[in-house]
Design an enzyme around this catalytic site. Structure first.
Site, PDB file in Angstrom:
ATOM      1  N   HIS A 253       0.878  -1.166   0.000  1.00 23.64           N
ATOM      2  CA  HIS A 253       0.000   0.000   0.000  1.00 23.64           C
ATOM      3  C   HIS A 253       0.917   1.217   0.000  1.00 23.64           C
ATOM      4  O   HIS A 253       1.897   1.264   0.726  1.00 23.64           O
ATOM      5  CB  HIS A 253      -0.888  -0.104   1.243  1.00 23.64           C
ATOM      6  CG  HIS A 253      -1.295   1.176   1.874  1.00 23.64           C
ATOM      7  ND1 HIS A 253      -2.063   2.091   1.225  1.00 23.64           N
ATOM      8  CD2 HIS A 253      -1.061   1.670   3.113  1.00 23.64           C
ATOM      9  CE1 HIS A 253      -2.287   3.120   2.038  1.00 23.64           C
ATOM     10  NE2 HIS A 253      -1.687   2.887   3.188  1.00 23.64           N
ATOM     11  N   TYR A 283      -5.835   9.052   2.178  1.00 23.71           N
ATOM     12  CA  TYR A 283      -5.884   9.632   3.521  1.00 23.71           C
ATOM     13  C   TYR A 283      -4.643  10.484   3.753  1.00 23.71           C
ATOM     14  O   TYR A 283      -3.634  10.338   3.057  1.00 23.71           O
ATOM     15  CB  TYR A 283      -6.030   8.540   4.598  1.00 23.71           C
ATOM     16  CG  TYR A 283      -4.864   7.578   4.715  1.00 23.71           C
ATOM     17  CD1 TYR A 283      -3.715   7.920   5.416  1.00 23.71           C
ATOM     18  CD2 TYR A 283      -4.926   6.313   4.140  1.00 23.71           C
ATOM     19  CE1 TYR A 283      -2.653   7.047   5.534  1.00 23.71           C
ATOM     20  CE2 TYR A 283      -3.863   5.428   4.247  1.00 23.71           C
ATOM     21  CZ  TYR A 283      -2.733   5.792   4.942  1.00 23.71           C
ATOM     22  OH  TYR A 283      -1.675   4.929   5.050  1.00 23.71           O
ATOM     23  N   ASP A 570     -28.121 -20.908  18.585  1.00 20.69           N
ATOM     24  CA  ASP A 570     -29.424 -21.539  18.824  1.00 20.69           C
ATOM     25  C   ASP A 570     -29.593 -22.671  17.830  1.00 20.69           C
ATOM     26  O   ASP A 570     -29.170 -22.582  16.682  1.00 20.69           O
ATOM     27  CB  ASP A 570     -30.577 -20.526  18.774  1.00 20.69           C
ATOM     28  CG  ASP A 570     -30.802 -19.910  17.408  1.00 20.69           C
ATOM     29  OD1 ASP A 570     -29.875 -19.924  16.566  1.00 20.69           O
ATOM     30  OD2 ASP A 570     -31.910 -19.398  17.176  1.00 20.69           O
ATOM     31  N   TYR A 669     -35.318 -33.130   4.226  1.00 15.53           N
ATOM     32  CA  TYR A 669     -33.883 -33.342   4.016  1.00 15.53           C
ATOM     33  C   TYR A 669     -33.661 -34.620   3.233  1.00 15.53           C
ATOM     34  O   TYR A 669     -34.333 -35.621   3.478  1.00 15.53           O
ATOM     35  CB  TYR A 669     -33.161 -33.509   5.362  1.00 15.53           C
ATOM     36  CG  TYR A 669     -33.228 -32.304   6.248  1.00 15.53           C
ATOM     37  CD1 TYR A 669     -32.200 -31.376   6.239  1.00 15.53           C
ATOM     38  CD2 TYR A 669     -34.313 -32.097   7.090  1.00 15.53           C
ATOM     39  CE1 TYR A 669     -32.254 -30.266   7.059  1.00 15.53           C
ATOM     40  CE2 TYR A 669     -34.374 -30.988   7.910  1.00 15.53           C
ATOM     41  CZ  TYR A 669     -33.335 -30.078   7.894  1.00 15.53           C
ATOM     42  OH  TYR A 669     -33.381 -28.973   8.695  1.00 15.53           O
TER      43      TYR A 669
HETATM   44  P1  FAD Z   1       3.871  -6.548  12.367  1.00 16.25           P
HETATM   45  O1  FAD Z   1       4.096  -5.201  12.840  1.00 16.25           O
HETATM   46  O2  FAD Z   1       4.247  -6.856  10.965  1.00 16.25           O
HETATM   47  O3  FAD Z   1       4.590  -7.509  13.364  1.00 16.25           O
HETATM   48  C1  FAD Z   1       4.806  -8.877  13.096  1.00 16.25           C
HETATM   49  C2  FAD Z   1       6.169  -9.226  13.604  1.00 16.25           C
HETATM   50  O4  FAD Z   1       6.349 -10.630  13.495  1.00 16.25           O
HETATM   51  C3  FAD Z   1       7.249  -8.571  12.780  1.00 16.25           C
HETATM   52  O5  FAD Z   1       7.999  -7.713  13.590  1.00 16.25           O
HETATM   53  C4  FAD Z   1       8.035  -9.746  12.255  1.00 16.25           C
HETATM   54  O6  FAD Z   1       9.413  -9.492  12.195  1.00 16.25           O
HETATM   55  C5  FAD Z   1       7.688 -10.827  13.248  1.00 16.25           C
HETATM   56  N1  FAD Z   1       7.880 -12.165  12.650  1.00 16.25           N
HETATM   57  C6  FAD Z   1       7.374 -12.622  11.498  1.00 16.25           C
HETATM   58  N2  FAD Z   1       7.793 -13.862  11.243  1.00 16.25           N
HETATM   59  C7  FAD Z   1       8.601 -14.214  12.274  1.00 16.25           C
HETATM   60  C8  FAD Z   1       9.338 -15.375  12.590  1.00 16.25           C
HETATM   61  N3  FAD Z   1       9.350 -16.456  11.776  1.00 16.25           N
HETATM   62  N4  FAD Z   1      10.029 -15.414  13.742  1.00 16.25           N
HETATM   63  C9  FAD Z   1      10.010 -14.332  14.586  1.00 16.25           C
HETATM   64  N5  FAD Z   1       9.339 -13.206  14.317  1.00 16.25           N
HETATM   65  C10 FAD Z   1       8.634 -13.142  13.189  1.00 16.25           C
HETATM   66  N6  FAD Z   1      -3.012   0.603  10.444  1.00 16.25           N
HETATM   67  C11 FAD Z   1      -3.767   1.515  11.071  1.00 16.25           C
HETATM   68  O7  FAD Z   1      -4.471   1.182  11.994  1.00 16.25           O
HETATM   69  N7  FAD Z   1      -3.763   2.822  10.697  1.00 16.25           N
HETATM   70  C12 FAD Z   1      -2.987   3.250   9.675  1.00 16.25           C
HETATM   71  O8  FAD Z   1      -2.988   4.435   9.335  1.00 16.25           O
HETATM   72  C13 FAD Z   1      -2.209   2.307   8.983  1.00 16.25           C
HETATM   73  N8  FAD Z   1      -1.468   2.688   7.918  1.00 16.25           N
HETATM   74  C14 FAD Z   1      -0.624   1.797   7.345  1.00 16.25           C
HETATM   75  C15 FAD Z   1       0.234   2.257   6.353  1.00 16.25           C
HETATM   76  C16 FAD Z   1       1.163   1.403   5.805  1.00 16.25           C
HETATM   77  C17 FAD Z   1       2.074   1.919   4.727  1.00 16.25           C
HETATM   78  C18 FAD Z   1       1.221   0.059   6.242  1.00 16.25           C
HETATM   79  C19 FAD Z   1       2.232  -0.887   5.697  1.00 16.25           C
HETATM   80  C20 FAD Z   1       0.347  -0.393   7.198  1.00 16.25           C
HETATM   81  C21 FAD Z   1      -0.577   0.464   7.768  1.00 16.25           C
HETATM   82  N9  FAD Z   1      -1.467   0.044   8.746  1.00 16.25           N
HETATM   83  C22 FAD Z   1      -2.236   0.964   9.400  1.00 16.25           C
HETATM   84  C23 FAD Z   1      -1.591  -1.372   9.100  1.00 16.25           C
HETATM   85  C24 FAD Z   1      -0.775  -1.700  10.334  1.00 16.25           C
HETATM   86  O9  FAD Z   1       0.497  -1.190  10.183  1.00 16.25           O
HETATM   87  C25 FAD Z   1      -0.694  -3.191  10.542  1.00 16.25           C
HETATM   88  O10 FAD Z   1      -1.950  -3.776  10.393  1.00 16.25           O
HETATM   89  C26 FAD Z   1      -0.148  -3.519  11.923  1.00 16.25           C
HETATM   90  O11 FAD Z   1       1.018  -2.819  12.175  1.00 16.25           O
HETATM   91  C27 FAD Z   1       0.109  -4.991  12.068  1.00 16.25           C
HETATM   92  O12 FAD Z   1       0.727  -5.244  13.288  1.00 16.25           O
HETATM   93  P2  FAD Z   1       1.271  -6.686  13.641  1.00 16.25           P
HETATM   94  O13 FAD Z   1       1.850  -6.630  14.971  1.00 16.25           O
HETATM   95  O14 FAD Z   1       0.210  -7.665  13.376  1.00 16.25           O
HETATM   96  O15 FAD Z   1       2.330  -6.990  12.498  1.00 16.25           O
HETATM   97  N1  THG Z   2     -34.229 -24.858  10.882  1.00 16.83           N
HETATM   98  C1  THG Z   2     -33.569 -25.820  11.535  1.00 16.83           C
HETATM   99  N2  THG Z   2     -32.568 -25.538  12.386  1.00 16.83           N
HETATM  100  C2  THG Z   2     -32.201 -24.260  12.608  1.00 16.83           C
HETATM  101  C3  THG Z   2     -32.879 -23.215  11.975  1.00 16.83           C
HETATM  102  C4  THG Z   2     -33.918 -23.534  11.084  1.00 16.83           C
HETATM  103  N3  THG Z   2     -31.174 -23.991  13.439  1.00 16.83           N
HETATM  104  C5  THG Z   2     -30.598 -22.689  13.437  1.00 16.83           C
HETATM  105  C6  THG Z   2     -31.659 -21.633  13.379  1.00 16.83           C
HETATM  106  N4  THG Z   2     -32.528 -21.915  12.252  1.00 16.83           N
HETATM  107  C7  THG Z   2     -32.449 -21.706  14.649  1.00 16.83           C
HETATM  108  N5  THG Z   2     -33.449 -20.694  14.743  1.00 16.83           N
HETATM  109  C8  THG Z   2     -34.770 -20.955  14.944  1.00 16.83           C
HETATM  110  C9  THG Z   2     -35.563 -19.958  15.438  1.00 16.83           C
HETATM  111  C10 THG Z   2     -36.909 -20.203  15.728  1.00 16.83           C
HETATM  112  C11 THG Z   2     -37.439 -21.462  15.482  1.00 16.83           C
HETATM  113  C12 THG Z   2     -36.647 -22.430  14.928  1.00 16.83           C
HETATM  114  C13 THG Z   2     -35.311 -22.202  14.662  1.00 16.83           C
HETATM  115  C14 THG Z   2     -38.839 -21.766  15.867  1.00 16.83           C
HETATM  116  N6  THG Z   2     -39.257 -21.308  17.048  1.00 16.83           N
HETATM  117  C15 THG Z   2     -40.604 -21.505  17.532  1.00 16.83           C
HETATM  118  C16 THG Z   2     -40.983 -20.314  18.414  1.00 16.83           C
HETATM  119  O1  THG Z   2     -40.092 -19.591  18.830  1.00 16.83           O
HETATM  120  O2  THG Z   2     -42.152 -20.149  18.620  1.00 16.83           O
HETATM  121  C17 THG Z   2     -40.778 -22.786  18.275  1.00 16.83           C
HETATM  122  C18 THG Z   2     -40.101 -22.861  19.588  1.00 16.83           C
HETATM  123  C19 THG Z   2     -40.487 -24.060  20.428  1.00 16.83           C
HETATM  124  O3  THG Z   2     -41.548 -24.672  20.209  1.00 16.83           O
HETATM  125  O4  THG Z   2     -39.680 -24.380  21.315  1.00 16.83           O
HETATM  126  O5  THG Z   2     -39.539 -22.410  15.143  1.00 16.83           O
HETATM  127  O6  THG Z   2     -34.534 -22.667  10.436  1.00 16.83           O
HETATM  128  N7  THG Z   2     -33.872 -27.095  11.302  1.00 16.83           N
END
Ligand code: FAD
Ligand code: THG
Length: 836
Positions: A253, A283, A570, A669
């Site tokens: 980037h 930005y 659920d 099913y």
């Molecule tokens: P890193 O900082 O990359 O840290 C990972 C570390 O793991 C590294 O130090 C690496 O050396 C270590 N490592 C990897 N492999 C090994 C290994 N095998 N053994 C030991 N160590 C290892 N984010 C924002 O929120 N705002 C911004 O404005 C923003 N701007 C950005 C601009 C740029 C140009 C870039 C590049 C990034 C920007 N980001 C921004 C994103 C942000 O920088 C990253 O998402 C964040 O820094 C990631 O942090 P991290 O700790 O996960 O990774």
């Molecule tokens: N079908 C089946 N499984 C499911 C869903 C489905 N699992 C995940 C999700 N959907 C579960 N959600 C619901 C929500 C409401 C009901 C069923 C699954 C339902 N409720 C009735 C009630 O609230 O009046 C009956 C309750 C009861 O008698 O206890 O029917 O879509 N297979």
């Protein structure tokens, strides 16, 4: 809601006998367990801080580069922190990060400067989106307001006022010093006993019996009970060492710094908010040095520049740092022109410096968090921005400590991906798209047109003109163009441009046909699990809240809770035989959670892919199905919430009499190979009844009218059953089950999932909007859909306890839309449609 009590036996399970049927993983002991964190970027440092704060006393952070600037993405991140995000969880991660960094300083310099954030709109579409964003900010508790162009220019004097339609100002956003914060957090963790080892490159992960045992480096082996990969964009490399897929793609980037700009004096520049010009993927922030003030410009406008994490040079071999690639000026040229157009004063300066910085992108733009289901003790904290780093670290540390992240993480959970979403081709394609879309106005339903998983009914759906959107990798019909003629004569309110996207009035016709005749719904994407074995009943009793000790043929709606009483999922549980249960579930995490706890006498399998399901629902459902089977499908012989193995035409089926749309009918099913035959059989037989195929758009409308909750949207592990209005599915008296002891009293809730109807018959909202009570934000909408039967938009919202009839407002694109707390369910409270 009115609920029929299951007629199941009142037999109480013996607590002790039952608890033996669940495998409990011993909680790791922070005092003794050895934790190895890989990577000392902002994420690794914040994690060491949060872990040691919770008493983990054997924390080792291994870093391949030098400290404190090891060469990863953190080393030169410009550190802009805009907190507002479509995801509530991400916004809360950001808010916690701001709170943490505000308390940190390095050599007297604060690690966070709350200069505020300003996003400007230069197109009507963006301006409308900023209205929506103000609502998101209010929903998630971030301060922010819309500004006129003049007010924007007052905040940011360089802005071309005539180019700007308006802006969104967030006074609590600002600039993080990511490298400084890393140092400060490292120091704090070290003071509590953590050990940071620079110049240790991880080269192997040792495992035994499906668990991590040690981390191997070029300078020795470190025994480990828990390992966290916080390796940033090197995540896939560490993942391969562990045999765990890490679905991220590193992309470069562009970030450029201008020459000194005399127009910006140091004093006023210090107060300039961070600025986003998202219509051009740009930005801005200021940088001060001895010579004066420069502007830093980041661009996401260029082509995706993927980087192979396996060929990234080691620290000592990298020209600058491993995460910093050579600037490609041609890619930046259009962005420079766009920057000058927005900030005309810039044309007196030039790009003085720049680099292509590498960081991680994922298929859905969300981080990768949690313990791998493939390797116990191996955790991921990858694809995390500086913005979310401390919030993520807190959630992960909490999760490692007591098994619960303390916030809804399902959209960040590494387990959210299906296997097919972990292939390199998929990850590369989708992650590159995440890069392209990072600043786009993204509609919550925006489609991805790549058929991946299709149900056996897919060819018929295509013939009927299905409009597909993707969910969980599945192609899911949202409506069928074949039903367009049914729209004639319906009174359907005209929609605004935003809510009209990925919507069709055909949904109204499909909903009506379901309520009045009969419709086929493709339920194949519903996750299906099979639980078998001699211990199956006792196991499921212990895992879920409702009484499952009922005769074979029973179906029970029940909940998975965590130990704190939060709703993990659920389920519907059909007891098909004494030792065989069929479960309708939600996320992939349900399978892992059950497997993790299953004793040896129980087998848990995901049978979704090999099977399919069609919902046949509507008042004519019995008239459709009965002639196709020799079994008795009458109300007396096949009651509500009952299951039967049967045959439809020539197709063996498992039939469940229940309906998420609140109408008479069955889920049928069968195995995937017979799916098409089942569909055709039903379709042919249904012709004389004018059967239709109906899609998810109608489905959403019908389920909300009926008051059925959707897990992951209406309720998550942050909510208890009583708050969510699901107390009817909880039987505290049945014996021990996970979460029971944390439940509290049903009446003691302070917030509720509340049913609202919009007062105007033509108003709609879509979800995530703030709800105002007495004019002040008091909660947010979870799901919303127009209720075609009741002729109003239905919205469910988390709100303080309010009585039906209370007037509220929902803020939609800056408008205050009047709504009223309603008695639920809105449709068929007496169950007449289901009990016939
Ligand atoms: P890193 O900082 O990359 O840290 C990972 C570390 O793991 C590294 O130090 C690496 O050396 C270590 N490592 C990897 N492999 C090994 C290994 N095998 N053994 C030991 N160590 C290892 N984010 C924002 O929120 N705002 C911004 O404005 C923003 N701007 C950005 C601009 C740029 C140009 C870039 C590049 C990034 C920007 N980001 C921004 C994103 C942000 O920088 C990253 O998402 C964040 O820094 C990631 O942090 P991290 O700790 O996960 O990774
Ligand atoms: N079908 C089946 N499984 C499911 C869903 C489905 N699992 C995940 C999700 N959907 C579960 N959600 C619901 C929500 C409401 C009901 C069923 C699954 C339902 N409720 C009735 C009630 O609230 O009046 C009956 C309750 C009861 O008698 O206890 O029917 O879509 N297979």
């Amino acid at each position: 809601m009115s609920h029929t009590a299951p007629p199941g036996s009142a037999a109480q399970q013996e607590g002790e006998a039952v608890s033996q049927e669940v495998r409990t993983t011993p909680a790791p002991d922070p005092g003794h367990a050895r934790v190895v964190v890989i990577g000392a970027g902002i994420v690794g440092c914040a994690l060491a801080d949060e872990l040691t704060a919770r008493g983990w006393s054997h924390v080792t952070v291994l870093e391949q580069g030098p400290l404190p600037a090891p060469g990863g993405s953190t080393s030169h991140a410009p550190g802009l922190v805009f907190q507002t995000n479509a995801s509530r969880t991400m916004t809360r991660f950001a808010a916690y990060t701001v709170g943490t960094f505000r308390e940190l300083a390095v050599a007297g310099e604060p690690c966070f400067r709350p200069v505020g954030g300003l996003e400007v709109a230069t197109t009507p579409e963006r301006w409308a989106d900023l209205h929506r964003k103000v609502g998101l900010a209010a929903s998630w508790g971030v301060r922010g307001e819309l500004l006129t162009a003049r007010q924007c220019a007052a905040l940011w004097p360089l802005l071309a006022e005539d180019k700007v339609l308006g802006g969104f100002h967030t006074p609590d956003d600002g600039l993080a010093d990511a490298a400084g914060a890393s140092r400060a957090l490292q120091a704090r963790a070290e003071a509590r006993g953590a050990r940071f080892l620079a110049r240790h490159t991880v080269t192997g992960i040792e495992r035994a019996d499906g668990r991590v045992t040690a981390v191997v480096t070029d300078r020795g082996t470190f025994p480990a009970d828990l390992v966290v990969s916080a390796a940033g964009f090197w995540g896939p490399v560490i993942g391969r060492l562990a045999g765990v897929a890490v679905p991220l793609l590193p992309l470069a980037h562009q970030y450029a710094t201008t020459s000194v700009l005399p127009a910006l004096d140091a004093r006023s520049a210090a107060a300039l908010p961070i600025l986003r010009h998202q219509d051009r993927d740009l930005y801005f922030r200021t940088h001060r040095d001895a010579d004066g003030v420069r502007l830093g410009i980041g661009s996401y406008a260029h082509r995706p520049l993927p980087v192979d994490p396996f060929t990234v040079p080691a620290y000592d071999d990298a020209p600058v740092m491993p995460s910093s690639l050579a600037f490609t000026p041609d890619d930046f040229a259009p962005s420079w022109a766009d920057a000058v157009a927005l900030l005309p004063g810039l044309d007196r300066g030039a790009v003085a410096d720049g680099f292509n910085g590498v960081f991680s992108f994922t298929p859905d733009g969300m981080p990768l968090l949690g313990e791998s289901p493939r390797l116990r003790g191996f955790w991921l904290a990858e694809a995390v921005w500086v913005t979310h780093s401390a919030g993520v670290a807190r959630a992960l540390a909490q999760w490692m400590t007591d098994g619960r992240p303390g916030i809804d993480v399902h959209a960040c959970d590494i387990r959210r991906f299906e296997d097919v979403q972990l292939t390199p081709g998929y990850v590369e394609e989708r992650a590159a798209r995440s890069f392209v879309e990072v600043y786009d106005v993204v509609h919550p339903l925006q489609p991805i047109h790549r058929p991946l998983r299709t149900s056996p009914f897919h060819p018929r759906q295509q013939e009927l003109g299905a409009y597909f959107l993707e969910g969980g990798g599945w192609e899911r019909p949202h409506w069928y163009e074949a039903n367009a003629p049914l729209v004639d004569g319906l009174d359907i309110p005209v929609r605004d441009a935003w809510s009209a996207r990925y919507w069709s009035p055909i949904a109204a016709a499909e909903a009506k046909a379901t309520r009045e005749r009969v419709a086929l719904y493709d339920m194949t994407p519903l996750r299906r699990l099979e639980v078998t074995g001699t211990g199956a009943l006792a196991f499921l009793q212990r895992m879920t809240t409702n009484q499952l000790d009922r005769k074979p043929g029973s179906v029970t709606y029940t909940l998975l809770l965590d130990e704190a009483g939060g709703i993990r999922s659920d389920l519907t549980v059909a007891r098909l035989a004494p030792d065989r249960f069929r479960i309708g579930a939600n996320s992939p995490a349900d399978l892992d959670w059950l497997r993790e706890h299953a004793p040896d006498s129980v087998t848990v399998r995901d049978i979704t892919s090999g099977t399919c399901c069609v919902g046949v629902w509507g008042p004519l459902a019995r008239a459709l199905v009965q002639p196709l089977t020799r079994d008795d499908f009458s109300h007396t012989a096949f009651g509500y919430f009952r299951a039967k193995e049967s045959v439809i035409g020539h197709v063996p089926v498992t039939a469940l009499r229940l309906s998420y749309v609140g109408e008479l009918g069955w889920e049928l099913y069968t195995s995937a190979d017979l799916g098409l035959r089942l569909w055709d059989t039903l379709w042919e037989a249904g012709r004389r009844l004018d059967v239709i195929a109906a899609g998810r758009s109608a489905f959403e409308s019908l389920r909300l009218e009926k008051g059925y909750r959707a897990w992951g949207r209406d309720m998550t592990a942050e909510h208890t059953p009583y708050e969510a209005g699901l107390g009817f599915a909880v039987r505290p008296g049945k014996g021990e089950f996970i979460g029971r002891d944390a439940l509290g009293e049903p009446g003691a809730v302070r917030r509720r999932l509340t049913c609202l109807t919009l007062d105007s018959r033509s108003a709609v909202v879509l979800g995530s909007e703030p709800v105002l009570v007495d004019g002040a934000p008091a909660g947010y909408v979870t799901s919303a859909a127009y209720g075609y039967t009741i002729g109003r938009c239905v919205a469910y919202a988390w709100l303080p306890v309010l009585t039906p009839g209370t007037p509220v407002h929902i803020e939609y694109f800056g408008e205050k839309v009047a709504a009223t707390v309603a008695e639920e369910p809105l449709f068929d409270p007496r169950m007449a449609h289901l009990m016939r």
